[in-house]
Scaffold this active site. Structure first.
Site, PDB file in Angstrom:
ATOM      1  N   ARG A   1       0.873  -1.173   0.000  1.00  0.00           N
ATOM      2  CA  ARG A   1       0.000   0.000   0.000  1.00  0.00           C
ATOM      3  C   ARG A   1       0.905   1.217   0.000  1.00  0.00           C
ATOM      4  NH1 ARG A   1      -3.907  -0.037   4.963  1.00  0.00           N
ATOM      5  NH2 ARG A   1      -2.069   0.921   5.808  1.00  0.00           N
TER       6      ARG A   1
ATOM      7  N   ALA B   1       8.443  -5.741  15.327  1.00  0.00           N
ATOM      8  CA  ALA B   1       7.102  -5.116  15.266  1.00  0.00           C
ATOM      9  C   ALA B   1       6.808  -4.367  16.555  1.00  0.00           C
ATOM     10  CB  ALA B   1       6.036  -6.188  15.038  1.00  0.00           C
TER      11      ALA B   1
ATOM     12  N   TYR C   1       5.050   2.847  26.190  1.00  0.00           N
ATOM     13  CA  TYR C   1       6.030   2.411  25.187  1.00  0.00           C
ATOM     14  C   TYR C   1       7.377   2.102  25.861  1.00  0.00           C
ATOM     15  CZ  TYR C   1       9.183   2.744  21.131  1.00  0.00           C
ATOM     16  OH  TYR C   1      10.134   2.496  20.174  1.00  0.00           O
TER      17      TYR C   1
ATOM     18  N   GLY D   1      18.431   4.761  18.977  1.00  0.00           N
ATOM     19  CA  GLY D   1      18.064   6.148  19.298  1.00  0.00           C
ATOM     20  C   GLY D   1      17.069   6.614  18.241  1.00  0.00           C
TER      21      GLY D   1
ATOM     22  N   ILE E   1      15.744   7.245  14.810  1.00  0.00           N
ATOM     23  CA  ILE E   1      16.062   6.720  13.484  1.00  0.00           C
ATOM     24  C   ILE E   1      15.076   7.289  12.472  1.00  0.00           C
ATOM     25  CG2 ILE E   1      16.372   4.624  12.107  1.00  0.00           C
ATOM     26  CD1 ILE E   1      18.316   4.780  14.500  1.00  0.00           C
TER      27      ILE E   1
END
Ligand code: NAP
Length: 265
Positions: free
Chosen positions: A43, A116, A181, A212, A214
């Site tokens: 996509r 992931a 997170y 770090g 990216i």
């Protein structure tokens, strides 16, 4: 010096960004690569979306570019075997099924890269929703548990394996407005070290990489103002490239790193 011919690698969340760079890198090193992600079909990215962002909060989930099939195709073009699978890492039944299909089509998994993750739903602690907390742990930590579990007994039986967990610098430093997170990524280091202790006697190394900032498509959604703050906060005054992370992962899969396990790099 990194020769993965004869090995099979499975990378999660590999349709774009760091996961895609890792999949391509391992393919170039000669590995057969299972490219897995939530969505199987390609996509193309909607560039208008990128142009619109002024803030990071809540927008990561709107990125619309996945390249699962074309990543596998690119690896095949470079001369290594590769196939793409749709795989939700939170679904343990599906991860076990895909691992079996990979085994049939490409060979048993020698190298697992748990990449992931979700980075969405930024909010200050008082505004963090319970479901955001649970979802971060489910995808970023339980997802790695599910995938590791699916390949573990096969790796132990064969007496060789490499598991690389993509954590984050936030595991070490914390993340303002994203405690869920950072906590999930810190948990990943605990999983890494525990599996390293158990896997050592079976020839399995387990390591974590803590990138770090990216420059991936997801990160670019932060907008230029925030990106320049990130550059300023980094020692090298620039964002890393997905390939910079892929190089470390490739090193950890190689014989050069045969005696490195339980590390958080
Ligand atoms: P990204 O572009 O968002 O890639 C993550 C991929 O994981 C996406 O394709 C996403 O698919 C997929 N995914 C999400 N939920 C999933 C699930 N339940 N099952 C399977 N796949 C799922 O992120 P990135 O920037 O390349 O980051 C890759 C890794 O590096 C992540 O672990 C991230 O935490 C870590 N990291 C990145 C940075 C950075 O600066 N970029 C810094 C430190 C650590 P959908 O988009 O379709 O949901």
């Amino acid at each position: 010096m990194i020769d993965l011919r004869g090995k099979t690698a499975l990378v999660t969340g590999a349709s774009r960004g760091i996961g895609r760079a890792i999949a391509l890198y391992l393919g170039r090193a000669g590995a057969s690569v299972a490219v897995t992600d939530l969505l199987l079909e390609d996509r193309p990215q909607d560039l208008d979306i990128l142009a619109d962002y002024s803030a990071l909060a809540g927008h990561f989930q709107k990125i619309d570019g996945v390249y699962t099939q074309s990543t596998a195709r690119e690896i095949r073009d470079s001369g290594s075997a590769s196939m793409a699978w749709a795989m939700d890492v939170t679904d343990s039944g599906q991860t076990a099924k895909v691992v079996e299909e990979v085994k049939t089509n490409l060979g048993p998994v020698d190298v697992l890269v748990n990449n992931a993750a979700i980075m969405e739903n930024l909010a200050r602690f008082e505004n963090q929703q319970d479901e955001h907390w649970s979802r971060n742990l489910e995808v970023n930590l339980t997802g790695a548990f599910n995938c590791s579990k699916a390949i573990w007994s096969d790796m132990c039986d064969r007496g060789w394996g490499r598991i690389i967990n993509i954590s984050s610098i936030t595991a070490a430093m914390g993340a303002e407005a994203n405690p869920a997170y950072a906590s999930s990524k810190a948990g990943l280091i605990g999983l890494t070290r525990s599996l390293a202790l158990e896997g050592g006697r079976s020839g399995i190394t387990v390591n974590a990489v803590l990138p770090g900032f990216i420059a991936t498509e997801a990160m670019m959604l932060a907008g230029e103002e925030r990106l320049s703050q990130y550059r300023e906060r980094s020692a090298m005054k620039k964002l890393g490239r997905p390939e910079d992370v892929a190089g470390i992962v490739a090193f950890l899969t190689s014989d050069l790193a045969a005696f490195i396990t339980g590390a958080a790099i």
